[in-house]
Write an enzyme that holds these catalytic residues in place. Structure first.
Site, PDB file in Angstrom:
ATOM      1  CB  CYS B  41      27.840  -8.310  -2.079  1.00  0.00           C
ATOM      2  SG  CYS B  41      27.511  -9.156  -3.628  1.00  0.00           S
ATOM      3  CB  CYS B  44      26.139  -6.616  -6.673  1.00  0.00           C
ATOM      4  SG  CYS B  44      25.314  -7.799  -5.638  1.00  0.00           S
ATOM      5  CG  ASP B 441      -6.753   3.688   1.603  1.00  0.00           C
ATOM      6  OD1 ASP B 441      -7.936   3.779   1.287  1.00  0.00           O
ATOM      7  OD2 ASP B 441      -5.870   3.205   0.883  1.00  0.00           O
ATOM      8  CG  ASP B 627      -2.287   2.484  -0.996  1.00  0.00           C
ATOM      9  OD1 ASP B 627      -3.433   2.828  -0.653  1.00  0.00           O
ATOM     10  OD2 ASP B 627      -2.067   1.635  -1.864  1.00  0.00           O
ATOM     11  CG  ASP B 631      -5.692   7.014   0.503  1.00  0.00           C
ATOM     12  OD1 ASP B 631      -6.889   7.162   0.775  1.00  0.00           O
ATOM     13  OD2 ASP B 631      -5.177   5.932   0.204  1.00  0.00           O
TER      14      ASP B 631
END
Lengths: 56, 755
Positions: B41, B44, B441, B627, B631
Site C-alpha cells: 500500500c 508501505c 515428488d 520441488d 527433482d
C-alpha cells in the site's frame, strides 16, 4: 477541397502529438509502476520536490 | 492459513552478499535491488522510502509497488544496513537474480509498435470512411496518398516484428502464423500503392494496418502476462547460496562468490545457511536438512569426516567444511547437466498455432494462385486477376486465427494468476491439457517437508508447554513443530538455554536440568537408550534430570488439499504416481493415505528421469510436480512440469508452472483451466475457418471491396475475442477458499506473510 489541405495536416499533427506524448511517457518510466503511482498520490512529501530516481 | 515457508528458512542476505549482487553505476554509486513481497500500500511505500532514505550513505530509495521491489542507490565501501532497517519495519527483504535486460526490451518494443500501429490505423480508418462514404476523383486520390504515407512507418516499425519472425521461420524451413500475415500485409500495401498511382478506387491501406494493430494487441497482452508471472517467480527468495565465508590459512575471513570457491578451501557455514559446494566436514557437529536435495524428510545428523552435498541447509550448529569440488562440478551443476540432457518432450512439442499455420498458409497461398490463374483464363485481364488474387490473400489474412490462440491463453493465464499459479508460457498450457499421467515428488510436494507432532494429545500438557518453551530456541524442524504448542502458562521459567548441535537443547529451570532431544542424550539415566534410532516414533524425548518425561512422535505433514487434489486428478482421468528419494516405509504411508496409483521409493535424481522417460516411451504424456534439487532433471524430462514456490531455485526456473499457495489444488485447477482453454482454442480456430469458408468464395468471385474486407476482418476478430472471454466467467470461482484483498497480489502477499 481547399479546407482539406490544412485540415488533414492539423488532424495528423494532433494525432502525432498524442503518439509522441505516449512514447515520451513510456520512455520516462511512467508505466513502470502503475500500482505505485496510484498510491503515491496520497503520500505527502514534507521535504518538497525530492529528486527520486526511477529504476531503469 | 498462509503458505508456510518455515521449512526453507530463508536467511537474511549478509552485507557481503548484497555488495556482491549490487550494480555499480559509476562515480562510487551502487544500486541494489531487493524483493520485498510484503509491500502492498501507499503507507508501505512511504515508510520504506523514508526509513531507508535516512540511512547514511544512501542516496535514494524507490519502491516499485507493481513488482514489489525496492531499488536503493548508495555509495561507499560499507553496505548501509537496509535489510535490517526493512526488517525492523516488518518487511522481509531478499535479493533476487538480476533481470535479463532482453525481455524488457521486447516489451517496450511491443508497446511502441502497438502505439504506432494504433495511431496509423485510426487515422487511415478515418480517411477510408470518407472514401467509402463517396469521396471521388482528386479527393479520393489525396486520401489514398495520405493513407499510403501514414502506413509506411507503421509497416516498417510495427510490421517489422512480423517480417523478422516470418523470415526467421522460413529460413529454418518452418512455417508459422507470421508468414501468411507478412505476405498478406506487404502484398496488400504494394497493390494499394499501385492502385493509388493509377487513380484506382480500391485501396487496402486500412486493412493492412488495422490487421497489424489487432495482432499486436494480442501479442502484447500475451507478453505482459508472461512477464508478470516471471517477475512474481523471480521475486521469490533465493534458496541457493550466493557465496560463502572462506577461512584463509592465516585465520582471516573472506567472502567469496560461489564461482570462486575451489577444492581444498575451508568455508565457515553458520547455522541457517545453505552449503554452497560439495565438501567434507572438518569441524563441528550439526543437523542437516536434506529435503531439498535428496527428498529425505528426516534431518540428518552429521559429525566431522562426513561428506555433505551442495544445497543442504545447516540447521543447528556452525560447521567448518573443506570444499571437495568447485561449484561447476558440484551436485547442483550435475543436476543442471542432467536436466539439460533430459530436455525432451518440451523441445519436440509444436504449438497448436504453428501446426495450424503449417496447414493454413499453403492452402491460402494456393487458393490465391488458383484464383489468379482462373481469372486470367476466364477474362485475360492481368490487372483484374492480380487485384482479385490479392483480395483473396487480404481476406484470408489470419487476423482471427492470429488472435485465436493468444487471447484464450491470456485469459486463462490471468485466471490462474488470480489463483496463485504462475504460467511461464502459453505452450505450457497446451501441453498440460494433453497429460494422462501425473507424477509427484513426495517430500516438499505432497508433503510440506516439515514434521508435525502427531501425539500431542497423549503428552502431559505441562510437559508439552515446557518442551515448547525450550524448542522456541532452536531452528531444528522438530523443535519448530513442538514450539507451535506453546501457550500453556503452567511451566517453570527457563534460566539458561543452550543448544547442543546434533543432540538437542538443554535448559535449567528452578534447579532442574531439562533436556529436549535425542533419546540417548536426553535420557542419560534411562536404560532404553535407543542411540541411532533418530527420527521416527520415539526418537525425540523431553527429560528432567536425565529421566524421560515425555516422548514425541513426528510425521511429515501433508500439504493442504493433497488428498482432494489427487482425487480430482483421478476424476479427470489422470493416473497419479509418486517418485521419491525417501525410504519405502515413509513413501508407503503417504501413498496409502493419498491413494496414489503407484510409487517408487529410494530413487536417485537420474532414476526419476529414467522413470519418466520410461513412461514417455510407453506413450504417456507426463506431468511432473516436484520441488527438490533432485527433482530438477525430472522436471526437465517431463512433458510439462509444476513446482511449488518453496522449490529449489533451479527447479522453479525449470518448471512450466509455479504455484505460490500452500494448497496442492493448484494442480487440478491448472489442468482444468488448461483443458477448457484448449477447447476454446479449438472453437476459435473453428470460428476462423468458418469465417474463411464464407469470405473466400466472395473474394474469389471478385466481390470484395475494402469496406467488406474491413467489416469481415473486424467482425471475425471480435467474435474470437468474445469467445475467449467466456473462459473468464464460465468457471467456478476460486476452488478451495476465497482470497481476501487485492486479487492480483494476493498470492504473493500470502506467501510473504509467513516467513
Amino acid at each position: 477541397m481547399t479546407t482539406l489541405v490544412y485540415l488533414i495536416p492539423v488532424a495528423l499533427f494532433l494525432g502525432a502529438l498524442g503518439l509522441f506524448g505516449f512514447l515520451w511517457a513510456l520512455r520516462s518510466g511512467q508505466y513502470e509502476d502503475l500500482d505505485g503511482a496510484a498510491e503515491r498520490i496520497l503520500i505527502d512529501r514534507d521535504d518538497g520536490a525530492q529528486n527520486v530516481p526511477r529504476s531503469k | 492459513m498462509a503458505l508456510d515457508l518455515d521449512n526453507v528458512t530463508s536467511v537474511l542476505p549478509s552485507s557481503q552478499e548484497i555488495k556482491l549482487a549490487s550494480r555499480s553505476l559509476g562515480g562510487g554509486l551502487r544500486q541494489t535491488d531487493l524483493s520485498v513481497p510484503m509491500v502492498h500500500c501507499g503507507a508501505c511505500i512511504q515508510s520504506i522510502e523514508t526509513a531507508i532514505g535516512k540511512l547514511d550513505h544512501v542516496d535514494a530509495a524507490r519502491v516499485n509497488l507493481s513488482t514489489k521491489r525496492v531499488s536503493i542507490r548508495w555509495r561507499g565501501e560499507e553496505v548501509p544496513p537496509f535489510v535490517a532497517t526493512l526488517g525492523r519495519l516488518g518487511y522481509q527483504a531478499h535479493l533476487f537474480d538480476p533481470e535479463v535486460e532482453e525481455k524488457d526490451k521486447t516489451l517496450s518494443e511491443l508497446i511502441r509498435a502497438v502505439a504506432v500501429a494504433g495511431f496509423a490505423a485510426g487515422n487511415i480508418m478515418l480517411l477510408s470512411v470518407s472514401v467509402w462514404s463517396g469521396a471521388e476523383g482528386a479527393t479520393r486520390d489525396l486520401f489514398h496518398w495520405v493513407s499510403a504515407l501514414i502506413a509506411i512507418p507503421a509497416l516498417a516499425f510495427a510490421g517489422g516484428i512480423y517480417f523478422r519472425s516470418a523470415w526467421n521461420a522460413l529460413r529454418h524451413g518452418r512455417m508459422n502464423m507470421d508468414v501468411p500475415i507478412a505476405v498478406g500485409v506487404s502484398l496488400a500495401y504494394a497493390m494499394s500503392l499501385y492502385e493509388t498511382i493509377n487513380h484506382g478506387d480500391h485501396a487496402y491501406f486500412d486493412a493492412s494496418v488495422s490487421l497489424l494493430f489487432f495482432l499486436l494487441i494480442g501479442r502484447t497482452l500475451d507478453h505482459v502476462m508472461r512477464e508478470r508471472a516471471r517477475t512474481a517467480v523471480n521475486g521469490l527468495s533465493r534458496l541457493a547460496a550466493r557465496g560463502a565465508m572462506m577461512l584463509r590459512g592465516d585465520g582471516a575471513c573472506d567472502y567469496l562468490p560461489v564461482g570462486e570457491i575451489e577444492p581444498g578451501m575451508h568455508m565457515l557455514i553458520a547455522a541457517g545457511e545453505r552449503i554452497p559446494v560439495d565438501g567434507t566436514i572438518i569441524h563441528g557437529t550439526s543437523d542437516l536438512d536434506c529435503s531439498l536435495v535428496s527428498g529425505e524428510s528426516t534431518p540428518k545428523n552429521v559429525a566431522p569426516g562426513e561428506a555433505v552435498q551442495a544445497g543442504v541447509l545447516n540447521l543447528t550448529g556452525p560447521l567448518t567444511i573443506e570444499a571437495t569440488a568447485a561449484a561447476k562440478d558440484s551436485f547442483l551443476a550435475e543436476m543442471v547437466r542432467l536436466m539439460e540432457a533430459a530436455e525432451g518432450g518440451r523441445a519436440r512439442y509444436r504449438r497448436i498455432a504453428d501446426r495450424v499455420s503449417a496447414l493454413y498458409a499453403p492452402v491460402v497461398h494456393l487458393t490465391a494462385l488458383v484464383t489468379f490463374i482462373g481469372w486470367i483464363l476466364a477474362s485475360g485481364d492481368w490487372h483484374r486477376a492480380i487485384t482479385i488474387a490479392i483480395a483473396v490473400l487480404i481476406i484470408t489474412c489470419p487476423c482471427a486465427l492470429g488472435l485465436a490462440v493468444p487471447i484464450v491463453q491470456v485469459v486463462a493465464a490471468r485466471r490462474l494468476f488470480e489463483n496463485g499459479v504462475m504460467v511461464k508460457d502459453g505452450s505450457a498450457m497446451e501441453r498440460l491439457a494433453t497429460i494422462d499421467t501425473a507424477v509427484f515428488d513426495k517430500t516438499g510436494t505432497l508433503t510440506l517437508g516439515q514434521p508435525r507432532l502427531v501425539n500431542a494429545s497423549s503428552i502431559n500438557p505441562t510437559m508439552l508447554a515446557m518442551a515448547a518453551e525450550m524448542a522456541a530456541h532452536s531452528r531444528h524442524p522438530f523443535s519448530k513443530a513442538i514450539a507451535g504448542f506453546a501457550g500453556y502458562a503452567g511451566q517453570p521459567i527457563l534460566d539458561a538455554v543452550s543448544e547442543h548441535p546434533g543432540f538437542g537443547i538443554e535448559a535449567t529451570a528452578e534447579g532442574d536440568t531439562w533436556r529436549l532431544g535425542r533419546r540417548g542424550w536426553a535420557g542419560w539415566k534411562a536404560r532404553t537408550g535407543g542411540e541411532g534410532k533418530f527420527g521416527g516414533v520415539g526418537g525425540t524425548v523431553l527429560s528432567k534430570n536425565g529421566t524421560i518425561v515425555a516422548t514425541f512422535a513426528f510425521e511429515d505433514a501433508l500439504r493442504a488439499d493433497a488428498r482432494t487434489a489427487i482425487a480430482q486428478l483421478r476424476d479427470a482421468k489422470v493416473r497419479v504416481e509418486m517418485l521419491s528419494g525417501d525410504t519405502a516405509i515413509a513413501c508407503g504411508k503417504v501413498a496409502a493415505t493419498l491413494d496414489v496409483d503407484r510409487f517408487v521409493p529410494c530413487l536417485l535424481p537420474s532414476g526419476k528421469v529414467e522413470e519418466i522417460e520410461a513412461l514417455a516411451r510407453a506413450g504417456h504424456k507426463v506431468l511432473m510436480v516436484g520441488d527438490g534439487l533432485n527433482d530438477t532433471p525430472a522436471l526437465g524430462a517431463a512433458h510439462v512440469s509444476f513446482a511449488p514456490a518453496t522449490a529449489a531455485d533451479i527447479g522453479r526456473n525449470a518448471a512450466d508452472f509455479v504455484f505460490l499457495r500452500e494448497s496442492l489444488s493448484a494442480v487440478p485447477l491448472a489442468l482444468d483451466v488448461s483443458r477448457q482453454a484448449g477447447r476454446l482454442i479449438r472453437q476459435n480456430i473453428a470460428i476462423a475457418v468458418v469465417y474463411n469458408t464464407i469470405a473466400v468464395p466472395i473474394a474469389i468471385l471478385g466481390h470484395v471491396t475494402p469496406l467488406i474486407a474491413a467489416i469481415a476482418m473486424s467482425a471475425s476478430s471480435l467474435l474470437v475475442i468474445g469467445n475467449a472471454l467466456r473462459l473468464q466467467g464460465s468457471m467456478p470461482s476460486v476452488p478451495a477458499r476465497p482470497v481476501p484483498g487485492d486479487r492480483r497480489s494476493a498470492g504473493i502477499k500470502k506467501l510473504a506473510h509467513t516467513s
